[in-house]
Design an enzyme around this catalytic site. Structure first.
Site, PDB file in Angstrom:
ATOM      1  N   MET A  28     -43.346  19.883   7.777  1.00 65.54           N
ATOM      2  CA  MET A  28     -42.942  19.455   9.118  1.00 65.54           C
ATOM      3  C   MET A  28     -43.946  20.014  10.140  1.00 65.54           C
ATOM      4  SD  MET A  28     -38.841  19.164   9.095  1.00 65.54           S
ATOM      5  CE  MET A  28     -38.421  20.858   9.309  1.00 65.54           C
ATOM      6  N   HIS A  35     -48.140  27.095   3.723  1.00 62.70           N
ATOM      7  CA  HIS A  35     -48.510  25.692   3.472  1.00 62.70           C
ATOM      8  C   HIS A  35     -49.924  25.613   2.895  1.00 62.70           C
ATOM      9  CE1 HIS A  35     -45.662  25.122   7.041  1.00 62.70           C
ATOM     10  NE2 HIS A  35     -45.085  24.445   6.074  1.00 62.70           N
ATOM     11  N   LYS A 149     -40.184  30.046  -0.645  1.00 64.18           N
ATOM     12  CA  LYS A 149     -39.402  30.601   0.463  1.00 64.18           C
ATOM     13  C   LYS A 149     -38.121  29.779   0.693  1.00 64.18           C
ATOM     14  CE  LYS A 149     -39.038  31.336   5.197  1.00 64.18           C
ATOM     15  NZ  LYS A 149     -38.620  30.056   5.740  1.00 64.18           N
ATOM     16  N   ASP A 150     -38.231  28.460   0.539  1.00 65.84           N
ATOM     17  CA  ASP A 150     -37.041  27.608   0.668  1.00 65.84           C
ATOM     18  C   ASP A 150     -36.488  27.359  -0.734  1.00 65.84           C
ATOM     19  OD1 ASP A 150     -37.005  27.013   3.574  1.00 65.84           O
ATOM     20  OD2 ASP A 150     -39.005  26.274   3.127  1.00 65.84           O
ATOM     21  N   GLN A 153     -33.881  24.707  -1.309  1.00 65.48           N
ATOM     22  CA  GLN A 153     -34.481  23.376  -1.153  1.00 65.48           C
ATOM     23  C   GLN A 153     -35.172  22.942  -2.453  1.00 65.48           C
ATOM     24  OE1 GLN A 153     -36.490  21.685   2.502  1.00 65.48           O
ATOM     25  NE2 GLN A 153     -38.283  22.550   1.501  1.00 65.48           N
ATOM     26  N   ILE A 178     -45.549  33.436   0.928  1.00 63.87           N
ATOM     27  CA  ILE A 178     -46.665  34.216   1.482  1.00 63.87           C
ATOM     28  C   ILE A 178     -46.084  35.081   2.601  1.00 63.87           C
ATOM     29  CG2 ILE A 178     -48.957  34.090   2.556  1.00 63.87           C
ATOM     30  CD1 ILE A 178     -48.879  32.893  -0.309  1.00 63.87           C
ATOM     31  N   SER A 187     -43.355  31.593   8.161  1.00 57.45           N
ATOM     32  CA  SER A 187     -42.474  30.458   8.449  1.00 57.45           C
ATOM     33  C   SER A 187     -42.888  29.853   9.784  1.00 57.45           C
ATOM     34  CB  SER A 187     -41.030  30.968   8.545  1.00 57.45           C
ATOM     35  OG  SER A 187     -40.230  30.026   9.213  1.00 57.45           O
ATOM     36  N   ARG A 189     -41.012  28.819  12.001  1.00 51.12           N
ATOM     37  CA  ARG A 189     -40.103  29.312  13.037  1.00 51.12           C
ATOM     38  C   ARG A 189     -40.541  30.656  13.603  1.00 51.12           C
ATOM     39  NH1 ARG A 189     -34.989  26.254  12.493  1.00 51.12           N
ATOM     40  NH2 ARG A 189     -35.418  24.901  10.754  1.00 51.12           N
TER      41      ARG A 189
HETATM   42  O1  PAF Z   1     -39.642  22.416   3.997  1.00 54.77           O
HETATM   43  C1  PAF Z   1     -39.871  21.574   4.880  1.00 54.77           C
HETATM   44  O2  PAF Z   1     -40.788  21.718   5.698  1.00 54.77           O
HETATM   45  C2  PAF Z   1     -39.021  20.307   4.944  1.00 54.77           C
HETATM   46  O3  PAF Z   1     -37.716  20.571   4.600  1.00 54.77           O
HETATM   47  C3  PAF Z   1     -39.605  19.152   4.101  1.00 54.77           C
HETATM   48  C4  PAF Z   1     -39.594  19.465   2.628  1.00 54.77           C
HETATM   49  C5  PAF Z   1     -41.023  18.836   4.550  1.00 54.77           C
HETATM   50  C6  PAF Z   1     -38.746  17.908   4.308  1.00 54.77           C
HETATM   51  O4  PAF Z   1     -38.716  17.523   5.645  1.00 54.77           O
END
Ligand code: PAF
Length: 283
Positions: A28, A35, A149-150, A153, A178, A187, A189
């Protein structure tokens, strides 16, 4: 790096790489070292690396959270160019949701979507599954790279992929969290926390580590309660959960046996920002 906004641009570009391994990192934006480490991992394992930046409205349970989500597209493009990403997909909402936001049939995610994050963010994981599913339909990668980290998810997407057949199932590759020198997980955020307060936000990670170091000797419930008190005393505004769970099912565990794969996950508010983190425990 090619920047594509339309679905056809992506499919035309990738058609030229038939038979090659395509690595895909969905994001996002507000890109950070976490990333970029996924981009690096994709480049090491695949022939072509694709990154997407799309702030997905359907996964936000709170409209103000969506509004406040950091947007740093120009910096993100520069970071991706420096990281030698091959293709950036920057779709509009209409490209991702040509028929609107409604989901025809809910994704079958089982209890994974209702516990921990799901309990505090109802509908969040349906939104994540919806957008990742749509992105995969367009990109059709060999490998899908997501951050540890997620953790929840990654389990939700794993479950979604197991139930899916409309495109070749990509291998889910999980890149390590990381961390800053303080231990704070990188993050997007974190950009909203003043720099001088960032090291103190690492207390969430340290509290999980502390549980891990004593889990063999003490009752997890007591350790969790102590960790919550410590975080509040350290200036955290609220602790939503800290839990010791089976790594894949996310079922809460109180008794452990040798060979169990466990994770400790936590979510807490600091400086008005909701932070999440998790670590693995080996019994
Ligand atoms: O982890 C994220 O940044 C989001 O949840 C993702 C996987 C890009 C889906 O919008």
């Amino acid at each position: 790096m090619l920047i594509a906004r339309a679905e056809k641009e992506i499919t035309d570009f990738l058609a030229g790489f038939c038979g090659k391994r395509i690595g895909f990192v969905p994001t996002m934006g507000a890109l950070h070292e976490g990333h970029l480490s996924l981009i690096e991992q994709s480049r090491a394992q695949c022939d072509i690396t694709v990154c997407s930046i799309f702030i997905n409205p359907t996964q936000f349970t709170n409209a103000s959270d969506l509004e406040k989500y950091p947007v740093t597209t120009q910096e993100d493009i520069e970071k991706l160019q420096a990281a030698h990403c091959d293709l950036l997909f920057l779709p509009s909402t209409e490209v991702i949701y040509p028929n609107g936001f409604a989901i025809k049939e809910p994704y079958l995610l089982g209890t994974l979507e209702n516990v921990l994050e799901g309990a505090f963010r109802p509908g969040h994981f349906q939104g994540v599954a919806q957008v990742v599913d749509r992105l995969l339909q367009i990109v059709r990668p060999t490998c899908l790279l997501m951050g540890e980290k997620d953790w929840q998810q990654t389990r939700v997407i794993n479950k979604m992929l197991l139930g899916h057949t409309t495109y070749p199932t990509p291998t889910l590759v999980i890149g390590p969290t990381i961390r800053a020198a303080s231990g704070l997980a990188k993050s997007s955020r974190n950009l909203r926390i003043p720099a001088e307060l960032l090291p103190d936000a690492a207390a969430l990670y340290h509290s999980l580590q502390q549980i891990n170091s004593r889990i063999h000797e003490e009752n997890p419930k007591d350790l969790i309660e102590a960790a919550k008190h410590q975080l509040l005393a350290a200036g955290f505004e609220k602790v939503e959960y800290i839990a010791v769970v089976e790594a894949d099912t996310l079922e809460e565990k109180e008794n452990f046996y040798e060979g169990d794969r466990l994770r400790i996950l936590g979510a807490a508010w600091y400086f008005g920002i909701r932070l999440i983190d998790n670590i693995s425990v080996t019994i």
